[in-house]
Scaffold this active site. Structure first.
Site, mmCIF file in Angstrom:
data_model
loop_
_atom_site.group_PDB
_atom_site.id
_atom_site.type_symbol
_atom_site.label_atom_id
_atom_site.label_comp_id
_atom_site.label_asym_id
_atom_site.label_seq_id
_atom_site.Cartn_x
_atom_site.Cartn_y
_atom_site.Cartn_z
ATOM 1 N N CYS A 47 11.748 4.191 2.784
ATOM 2 C CA CYS A 47 10.987 4.499 1.615
ATOM 3 C C CYS A 47 12.067 4.242 0.438
ATOM 4 O O CYS A 47 13.060 4.982 0.544
ATOM 5 C CB CYS A 47 10.225 5.661 1.662
ATOM 6 N N CYS A 72 12.197 8.227 -1.323
ATOM 7 C CA CYS A 72 12.896 9.391 -0.479
ATOM 8 C C CYS A 72 13.643 8.910 1.019
ATOM 9 O O CYS A 72 14.359 9.841 1.383
ATOM 10 C CB CYS A 72 11.604 10.465 0.271
ATOM 11 N N CYS A 113 -1.754 -4.852 6.365
ATOM 12 C CA CYS A 113 -1.413 -5.351 5.047
ATOM 13 C C CYS A 113 0.061 -4.811 4.688
ATOM 14 O O CYS A 113 0.683 -4.244 5.244
ATOM 15 C CB CYS A 113 -2.313 -4.805 4.120
ATOM 16 N N CYS A 162 6.546 11.591 0.382
ATOM 17 C CA CYS A 162 6.609 11.858 -0.866
ATOM 18 C C CYS A 162 5.755 11.243 -1.713
ATOM 19 O O CYS A 162 5.613 11.269 -2.963
ATOM 20 C CB CYS A 162 8.148 10.867 -1.262
ATOM 21 N N CYS A 219 5.612 -1.783 -1.551
ATOM 22 C CA CYS A 219 5.229 -3.007 -0.735
ATOM 23 C C CYS A 219 6.233 -3.030 0.474
ATOM 24 O O CYS A 219 7.637 -2.811 0.021
ATOM 25 C CB CYS A 219 5.599 -4.357 -1.492
ATOM 26 N N CYS A 263 9.119 -6.310 -0.184
ATOM 27 C CA CYS A 263 9.926 -6.292 -1.357
ATOM 28 C C CYS A 263 10.517 -4.704 -1.538
ATOM 29 O O CYS A 263 11.614 -4.585 -2.382
ATOM 30 C CB CYS A 263 9.719 -7.046 -2.692
#
Length: 143
Positions: A32, A35, A45, A53, A58, A61
């Site tokens: 992430c 965090c 998806c 958090c 995405c 990217c």
């Protein structure tokens, strides 16, 4: 003067040593961006919602996922991709005997904690009952 009764934390029994099988799994993860928690994706998806958090990003990217940056949940228009990290996870499958012993020790620890907390509450109640007022020339003092 009376010695004060001090209730220390109880000595809790140790948890049993793990018994069972351990499995290693190799997975591909991405962190992430907010965090640093590692996430694995196995389909669906590109929209990831970090449960630690609450950040939406995405998968391709690692930018914030919003209508301004992404038109579709399945396609990224950023034009580049962030590589995945190779992680090894250790999965454990305990034996029935271990699970029973573990539950027994947890219940024993819970009972000890509850007994300790009730002793502390009883001690506080006793202190409230034994307070007495001492009169002074111009003030009342409560002990």
């Amino acid at each position: 003067t009376k010695a004060k009764l001090i209730l220390n934390d109880p000595k809790l029994p140790a948890l049993p040593k793990f018994e069972g099988q351990k499995f290693e799994m190799k997975v591909q993860t991405k962190q992430c961006p907010k965090c640093g928690t590692h996430w694995e994706k196995n389909g669906g998806c590109n929209h990831i919602h970090c449960r630690k958090c609450k950040y939406h990003f995405c998968w391709v990217c690692l930018q914030e996922f919003s209508h301004a940056t992404h038109d579709s949940f399945y396609e990224c228009k950023a034009g580049y991709s962030v590589t995945t990290d190779n992680q090894t996870l250790v999965m454990e499958k305990p034996t029935q005997k271990y699970e029973e012993e573990y539950r027994r020790v947890l219940n024993q620890r819970k009972a000890i904690r509850e007994e300790h907390e009730s002793k502390i509450a009883a001690d506080a109640t006793q202190k409230l009952r034994t307070k007495r007022a001492v009169q002074h020339d111009r003030a009342s003092i409560y002990l």
